[in-house]
Design a protein around this motif. Sequence first.
Motif, PDB file in Angstrom:
ATOM      1  N   THR A  81      28.403 -25.760   1.130  1.00  0.00           N
ATOM      2  CA  THR A  81      29.292 -24.622   0.898  1.00  0.00           C
ATOM      3  C   THR A  81      30.668 -25.171   0.562  1.00  0.00           C
ATOM      4  OG1 THR A  81      29.922 -24.482   3.224  1.00  0.00           O
ATOM      5  CG2 THR A  81      28.062 -23.128   2.518  1.00  0.00           C
ATOM      6  N   LEU A  82      31.483 -24.339  -0.069  1.00  0.00           N
ATOM      7  CA  LEU A  82      32.870 -24.732  -0.290  1.00  0.00           C
ATOM      8  C   LEU A  82      33.574 -24.790   1.062  1.00  0.00           C
ATOM      9  CD1 LEU A  82      33.831 -22.575  -3.408  1.00  0.00           C
ATOM     10  CD2 LEU A  82      32.982 -24.932  -3.342  1.00  0.00           C
ATOM     11  N   ALA A  83      34.356 -25.834   1.261  1.00  0.00           N
ATOM     12  CA  ALA A  83      35.031 -26.001   2.551  1.00  0.00           C
ATOM     13  C   ALA A  83      36.069 -24.911   2.774  1.00  0.00           C
ATOM     14  CB  ALA A  83      35.685 -27.377   2.614  1.00  0.00           C
ATOM     15  N   ASP A  84      36.640 -24.403   1.698  1.00  0.00           N
ATOM     16  CA  ASP A  84      37.653 -23.347   1.809  1.00  0.00           C
ATOM     17  C   ASP A  84      37.095 -22.055   1.229  1.00  0.00           C
ATOM     18  OD1 ASP A  84      39.711 -25.100   2.845  1.00  0.00           O
ATOM     19  OD2 ASP A  84      39.820 -25.930   0.807  1.00  0.00           O
ATOM     20  N   ARG A  85      37.385 -20.955   1.886  1.00  0.00           N
ATOM     21  CA  ARG A  85      36.873 -19.674   1.416  1.00  0.00           C
ATOM     22  C   ARG A  85      37.610 -19.208   0.167  1.00  0.00           C
ATOM     23  NH1 ARG A  85      35.033 -15.935   6.491  1.00  0.00           N
ATOM     24  NH2 ARG A  85      34.268 -17.622   7.801  1.00  0.00           N
ATOM     25  N   LEU A  86      36.900 -18.467  -0.659  1.00  0.00           N
ATOM     26  CA  LEU A  86      37.504 -17.875  -1.839  1.00  0.00           C
ATOM     27  C   LEU A  86      38.275 -16.625  -1.440  1.00  0.00           C
ATOM     28  CD1 LEU A  86      34.459 -18.147  -4.294  1.00  0.00           C
ATOM     29  CD2 LEU A  86      36.475 -19.630  -4.202  1.00  0.00           C
ATOM     30  N   PRO A  87      39.370 -16.322  -2.147  1.00  0.00           N
ATOM     31  CA  PRO A  87      40.123 -15.095  -1.838  1.00  0.00           C
ATOM     32  C   PRO A  87      39.256 -13.859  -2.055  1.00  0.00           C
ATOM     33  CG  PRO A  87      41.380 -16.557  -3.269  1.00  0.00           C
ATOM     34  CD  PRO A  87      39.991 -17.102  -3.226  1.00  0.00           C
ATOM     35  N   LEU A  88      39.436 -12.847  -1.229  1.00  0.00           N
ATOM     36  CA  LEU A  88      38.679 -11.608  -1.357  1.00  0.00           C
ATOM     37  C   LEU A  88      39.352 -10.679  -2.361  1.00  0.00           C
ATOM     38  CD1 LEU A  88      37.827 -10.897   2.409  1.00  0.00           C
ATOM     39  CD2 LEU A  88      36.578 -12.270   0.738  1.00  0.00           C
ATOM     40  N   ASN A  89      38.567  -9.718  -2.844  1.00  0.00           N
ATOM     41  CA  ASN A  89      39.061  -8.642  -3.712  1.00  0.00           C
ATOM     42  C   ASN A  89      39.629  -9.144  -5.033  1.00  0.00           C
ATOM     43  OD1 ASN A  89      38.464  -6.653  -1.705  1.00  0.00           O
ATOM     44  ND2 ASN A  89      40.342  -7.261  -0.629  1.00  0.00           N
ATOM     45  N   GLN A  90      39.119 -10.279  -5.504  1.00  0.00           N
ATOM     46  CA  GLN A  90      39.512 -10.732  -6.836  1.00  0.00           C
ATOM     47  C   GLN A  90      38.423 -11.620  -7.411  1.00  0.00           C
ATOM     48  OE1 GLN A  90      42.990 -13.370  -6.801  1.00  0.00           O
ATOM     49  NE2 GLN A  90      42.766 -13.589  -4.587  1.00  0.00           N
ATOM     50  N   GLU A  91      38.290 -11.576  -8.710  1.00  0.00           N
ATOM     51  CA  GLU A  91      37.280 -12.357  -9.412  1.00  0.00           C
ATOM     52  C   GLU A  91      37.636 -13.841  -9.365  1.00  0.00           C
ATOM     53  OE1 GLU A  91      35.310 -10.745 -13.243  1.00  0.00           O
ATOM     54  OE2 GLU A  91      36.841 -12.164 -13.918  1.00  0.00           O
ATOM     55  N   ALA A  92      36.616 -14.694  -9.329  1.00  0.00           N
ATOM     56  CA  ALA A  92      36.847 -16.138  -9.290  1.00  0.00           C
ATOM     57  C   ALA A  92      35.934 -16.833 -10.291  1.00  0.00           C
ATOM     58  CB  ALA A  92      36.601 -16.686  -7.887  1.00  0.00           C
ATOM     59  N   LEU A  93      36.361 -17.981 -10.771  1.00  0.00           N
ATOM     60  CA  LEU A  93      35.539 -18.848 -11.622  1.00  0.00           C
ATOM     61  C   LEU A  93      35.236 -20.124 -10.847  1.00  0.00           C
ATOM     62  CD1 LEU A  93      37.274 -18.541 -15.116  1.00  0.00           C
ATOM     63  CD2 LEU A  93      35.236 -17.355 -14.304  1.00  0.00           C
ATOM     64  N   VAL A  94      33.971 -20.538 -10.846  1.00  0.00           N
ATOM     65  CA  VAL A  94      33.549 -21.751 -10.153  1.00  0.00           C
ATOM     66  C   VAL A  94      32.861 -22.671 -11.157  1.00  0.00           C
ATOM     67  CG1 VAL A  94      32.109 -22.707  -8.323  1.00  0.00           C
ATOM     68  CG2 VAL A  94      33.299 -20.540  -7.955  1.00  0.00           C
ATOM     69  N   HIS A  95      33.392 -23.889 -11.310  1.00  0.00           N
ATOM     70  CA  HIS A  95      32.865 -24.887 -12.243  1.00  0.00           C
ATOM     71  C   HIS A  95      32.041 -25.899 -11.445  1.00  0.00           C
ATOM     72  CE1 HIS A  95      36.218 -23.963 -15.271  1.00  0.00           C
ATOM     73  NE2 HIS A  95      36.560 -23.298 -14.159  1.00  0.00           N
ATOM     74  N   VAL A  96      30.796 -26.134 -11.829  1.00  0.00           N
ATOM     75  CA  VAL A  96      29.940 -27.101 -11.139  1.00  0.00           C
ATOM     76  C   VAL A  96      29.436 -28.110 -12.163  1.00  0.00           C
ATOM     77  CG1 VAL A  96      27.900 -27.462  -9.707  1.00  0.00           C
ATOM     78  CG2 VAL A  96      29.217 -25.342  -9.483  1.00  0.00           C
ATOM     79  N   GLU A  97      29.656 -29.399 -11.903  1.00  0.00           N
ATOM     80  CA  GLU A  97      29.156 -30.437 -12.801  1.00  0.00           C
ATOM     81  C   GLU A  97      28.745 -31.653 -11.993  1.00  0.00           C
ATOM     82  OE1 GLU A  97      32.185 -32.201 -15.370  1.00  0.00           O
ATOM     83  OE2 GLU A  97      33.700 -31.177 -14.149  1.00  0.00           O
ATOM     84  N   CYS A  98      27.922 -32.487 -12.609  1.00  0.00           N
ATOM     85  CA  CYS A  98      27.495 -33.728 -11.970  1.00  0.00           C
ATOM     86  C   CYS A  98      28.437 -34.862 -12.354  1.00  0.00           C
ATOM     87  CB  CYS A  98      26.062 -34.066 -12.395  1.00  0.00           C
ATOM     88  SG  CYS A  98      24.830 -32.945 -11.685  1.00  0.00           S
ATOM     89  N   PRO A  99      28.450 -35.961 -11.597  1.00  0.00           N
ATOM     90  CA  PRO A  99      29.305 -37.098 -11.943  1.00  0.00           C
ATOM     91  C   PRO A  99      29.029 -37.594 -13.358  1.00  0.00           C
ATOM     92  CG  PRO A  99      28.424 -37.351  -9.734  1.00  0.00           C
ATOM     93  CD  PRO A  99      27.713 -36.186 -10.349  1.00  0.00           C
ATOM     94  N   ALA A 100      29.966 -38.330 -13.906  1.00  0.00           N
ATOM     95  CA  ALA A 100      29.891 -38.796 -15.288  1.00  0.00           C
ATOM     96  C   ALA A 100      28.571 -39.499 -15.566  1.00  0.00           C
ATOM     97  CB  ALA A 100      31.059 -39.736 -15.576  1.00  0.00           C
TER      98      ALA A 100
END
Length: 757
Positions: free
Chosen positions: A726-745
């Motif tokens: 899980t993300l160590a920090d919570r996402l802000p509520l009541n607003q849209e978020a973008l999450v980028h996930v990638e593997c190492p180079a």
Amino acid sequence: TAVGPTSIPGENDDPMAAVGPTSIEHLGPSPSAPEPPASTPPPQPSPPAAVGPVETVPWPRGKGNQPPTPNPVLAEFFTAARVAMFDQNDRRRADHTQELTDKFGTYNKCDGETRLRHCWNVSDAAPLVGAVRLDECPCEDHTCCTRKGNPIPINHRTDNATNWDMDRKRFCKVLREDNAKSQPVPAELLHLIDLAALDKQEGLPLPSGAPQGSLPFDPTVVQSHFFKAQAALVLYAEGTTIFTEGNTVKPTADTPEYLGMMTALARRFAASLIRGGSFVLAGNGDSTMAGADNCYYDNFLSVIERQLKPLLASAKVDFSIRNCGHNGGFNSLEQLTCAGTMMGIEDADLAIINYPYVHPQNEEVAYELFVRRALASGTIPNIGGNFHHNSHLWVVPGYARFGVTAGPFGYGGYTLNNGVWWPPGNGRATWGRIGDGMCHTDKTRSGSSPVHSRNWHPGPQGHQGMADRFLFLYMTAITQALEMIKTGLVESKGKLGPLLAEYKGREEVKRAVAHFPEPTRNCEACREGVNYVVFEDRKWDHAKPPGCAALCPVKGQPTWGDKSFPVCLTSLQPIFGGVTWVDWIVPAASPGYTLEQGTPNSNLGPTGFTNYGTMETPRPESQCTHQDSTNTLNIGADGPVVFKIPKAALKQGVLGACVFCGNKGSGGSAHPWDLEFAPIVHVQAPATATPVVSRLDWLNNQTAFSFDAGLYGNVAYPKKSASCWTLADRLPLNQEALVHVECPAGMAGKMQYLWVW
């Protein structure tokens, strides 16, 4: 032992009043007798007596808290003469087993050198699959041969894989003919459980009777259909033993939790019966629920649907099932957590969870967490399969009053491996064998193969035995629901308004949250990691088993997890919750991502069977094609995949995923402490903000995910390792978020789950 399917010990001075003056010895052992058939797990230590509340008083709800109505049709046909016939059947079957044992010997496991080419008698019109005619067998004495063509003496111990089944067919044909002459069952009863005929719409639709005020059917007429079908089911099984004792759905009628459970379940059906519309039974489980090694047509959820759909249609209710069972060893913890999306829990009325083989770690917490989330969503759950720690003993007592049930455990026909029906031998003696212990050796009621066990998976007969246990329970609840409606219509002088106000369905189930007991799993023991294996060569930063904090309050951490399911995106299909990868992926910002559609994992050819020596019913491909498959998200090596997280999905700001990064040819990511394989995650919150690298909290104890999650199943470290975080920090509520996930180079990867609270 109470006889009628709805009798309750202690509630009636004369427990036989509902069925007449008949002997009940044939119904099987008393509740104190040993119960487990061979397919159930070995006995486990019982939990301490102080575990959780065992409540005998239903939670505050309203009307309907009385014993189920006795079945008058069963009382009519469950006569002393019929009981005597069933007793005689038991003796005849036992004698025939001894006769076969004396003639052919026991059926033991064959090694590779002596495995048989099965022969069959040319006078029998139903050959066995994989068999050869006697006149085609190369052995001089026309008995069966080894694969190398060496003759086997006619009485050889391994020669009875065919002999037992073929002689059983001959014997059972005579027994059934004798029964039909001695104690015939009326055709109108048999028709109601003839699933092959019902599937072809023969004799349908069933009459609904004249409307009663605003109710579009006559509850007395519809109730009679269910009484007749349940009576036919009991006569088919030669008594109520399989429904009320041993490996069946619990709590049973001889326990203090039964009345509360039955009342809650009946009220749930009553709410749907007075409103009409759809009624959904959703299922989640492993290969057994998926129907592996069979045509999809024969999985036990489909059997339940074929039986209940025409009966409920007479009450203007559209019954359907959703089967989310998956073959292939996919971890059950992830599926239990994502069950809300997978099963479409928000509009499912009942749910069945069945994991005979793929067990969740820390199962006491995992199952209780699922039960609480399902009830909070308005769905009444059943948990089944095999429980390594007797989890049902922890979970069911505190929640039965909300309609929660447990079992059957494993799977089983009527008298599997009891030494009377099945040939004595080792654990594989039943593989491919026909029948269920009650001489149903020609076909199932759906017209399918009578094979009970394919291998470790049930055959069509085994699936039917599973379905029948649920059908008995549901028929009892539905007849009671119709009794509630009849009483309510009299009291309201035919007006539906008071009934609609009394029986609120999903909203009533959701109110159970306010009456939840304290978690029945001891919180302190849970926090201390009891019954959880800690890896010796790695330090686990979170010393609590996954899932504990969701149930047990921890100082400084809110218990956000026990009142709702997360929104999940998953590679497992089918998905009934309406959220898929493409709903949240931002294509323009996700270079190189692809979706890899797999084929159904349980498909085994056009007829869906693999074992030799079994009689099959040819079925079209449409009935044999399974639904369980994967739609895996591949993360390219040239950039991230970006998800747009709707603000409505962020109830607590928690986001997690299972991502597998690796070099070409790698089977999965390394251990999370080997950071060179860890995915890189950037977060934009709100969506217009600058992307920021996010810390990953591996196996955060707020989740109920497994330590041993592999790409396609439960694979333990060091072969493949944990890849859920899980993300160590919570996402802000009541607003849209973008999450980028990638593997190492230089690495590509795969994503199996993304979940958001």
